[in-house]
Scaffold this active site. Structure first.
Site, PDB file in Angstrom:
ATOM      1  N   GLY A   7       0.828  -1.196   0.000  1.00 47.30           N
ATOM      2  CA  GLY A   7       0.000   0.000   0.000  1.00 47.30           C
ATOM      3  C   GLY A   7       0.860   1.243   0.000  1.00 47.30           C
ATOM      4  O   GLY A   7       1.850   1.320   0.734  1.00 47.30           O
ATOM      5  N   ALA A   8       0.497   2.204  -0.833  1.00 46.67           N
ATOM      6  CA  ALA A   8       1.269   3.450  -0.907  1.00 46.67           C
ATOM      7  C   ALA A   8       0.341   4.642  -0.747  1.00 46.67           C
ATOM      8  O   ALA A   8       0.386   5.600  -1.504  1.00 46.67           O
ATOM      9  CB  ALA A   8       2.031   3.525  -2.233  1.00 46.67           C
ATOM     10  N   ASN A 104      -5.379   1.028  12.148  1.00 47.35           N
ATOM     11  CA  ASN A 104      -6.046   1.586  13.321  1.00 47.35           C
ATOM     12  C   ASN A 104      -7.045   0.566  13.863  1.00 47.35           C
ATOM     13  O   ASN A 104      -7.516  -0.310  13.149  1.00 47.35           O
ATOM     14  CB  ASN A 104      -6.787   2.878  12.958  1.00 47.35           C
ATOM     15  N   LYS A 206      -5.214   5.165  21.347  1.00 42.27           N
ATOM     16  CA  LYS A 206      -5.543   5.812  20.074  1.00 42.27           C
ATOM     17  C   LYS A 206      -6.980   5.505  19.671  1.00 42.27           C
ATOM     18  O   LYS A 206      -7.715   6.377  19.217  1.00 42.27           O
ATOM     19  CB  LYS A 206      -4.579   5.338  18.984  1.00 42.27           C
TER      20      LYS A 206
END
Length: 339
Positions: A7-8, A104, A206
């Site tokens: 993934g970029a 996340n 988070k």
């Protein structure tokens, strides 16, 4: 070290470019416009002060076999996108390859080496049929929490907004040679990557904000400061965070900051649209299951009532289904002035 970044996007591009600029052997596993742009021009990184650097040594491919065995594999996509690559990730494995998860929310490996009655339990919200866990063994995983903010401006071009912390940790809390190697690699690229002895507590810290402010913002189209300064939505956020704290407490998690301080931190960010709101406005599938659905699942596993989280979860899931059914997006538009 040989490092594959799958993934970029905003985070994957940022991390991969910084590692390459620090001299690491980086290969982006990408497709489409990103593949063409990176293969042709390298990866451009625009710092928060506007300075530009181009990592020209990076490689890009959509063929896992071409990349070959790696020392580190970085999963740099959203949690709901991991299953699509799970079958191919093992092609990057050598005997000692580690996988750094940069998603996340609650990860698929959460209960691996967790201890207690839930040891080894699957997290169906993020890995419904167990395919991810079967293809990406938790024994290879190094946990990671992503704090920086960045944005993908164009294929192969990322702008760093703020933050440089990527805490890492072994799932059993040990200070192993391999986790220290990952930490040193990230530190060498200019990141703050301390080795934590309880990576799950950092994940919850988070997540505490993400599971609250992301869905509220996507439903209300309000920014963080608006949510925090409007008494009814601030009260809703507080109730959701209290419920999440109760779930986490039953799993042995203690938060190192107070609830009010966590809300104040979100308020301080200002007129910021959360990632889930940005997805809703752009017509992309929002990241719901890892951020909210998994907390609902863990609440049921621990017999913890979460009425506010449940309600918000149902609403945001319905919004996502409506968007998918109608292949649309939802965005506030300013009304034309009358007269």
């Amino acid at each position: 070290m040989k490092i594959a970044v799958i993934g970029a996007g905003a985070i994957g591009g940022f991390v991969g470019a910084k590692l390459a600029l620090a001299g690491e052997d980086v290969t982006f596993i990408v497709r489409g416009a990103n593949l063409e742009a990176i293969a042709r021009n390298g990866f451009k990184l625009i710092a928060h002060d506007g300075a530009e650097e181009v990592a020209r040594s990076v490689k890009a491919t959509d063929r896992y076999d071409e990349a070959g065995p790696q020392d580190i594999v970085i999963l740099a996509m959203k949690a709901h996108q991991v299953e699509a690559v799970a079958n191919d990730v093992p092609r990057l494995f050598g005997p000692d390859t580690v996988v750094v998860t940069m998603q996340n929310g609650i990860p698929f490996w959460y209960f691996h080496k967790h201890g207690g009655a839930l040891e080894g339990s699957p997290v169906r919200s993020v890995d419904p049929d167990g395919r991810v866990a079967a293809k990406i063994p938790a024994e290879r995983v190094i946990g990671c929490v992503v704090y920086p903010a960045s944005e993908l401006l164009a294929p192969g071009v990322v702008r760093h907004i703020e933050g440089d912390r990527f805490p890492v940790g072994e799932l059993d809390g040990s200070s192993s040679e391999r986790v220290n190697r990952v930490s040193a690699c990230l530190s060498g690229a200019g990141f703050k990557a301390p080795v934590l002895d309880d990576i799950r507590s950092e994940i919850w810290l988070k997540l505490w904000g993400n599971l609250t402010f992301n869905p509220i913002s996507s439903l209300s189209h309000a920014t963080l400061v608006d949510i925090c300064q409007f008494p009814p939505s601030r009260e809703l956020a507080t109730s959701m965070m209290q419920e999440a704290q109760a779930v986490a407490g039953k799993l042995g998690i203690e938060f190192r900051v107070s609830l009010e301080k966590r809300i104040a931190g979100a308020e301080k960010v200002g007129k910021h649209k959360t990632s889930m709101l940005q997805d809703v406005e752009a017509g992309r599938a929002p990241e719901i299951d890892a951020l909210v659905g998994a907390v609902v699942e863990l609440a049921r596993l621990t017999d913890t009532p979460t009425p506010h989280i449940d309600t918000v979860h149902s609403l945001v899931k319905l919004l996502a289904r409506s968007m998918a059914d109608q292949r649309g997006h939802v965005r506030l538009r300013e009304l034309a002035s009358v007269g």
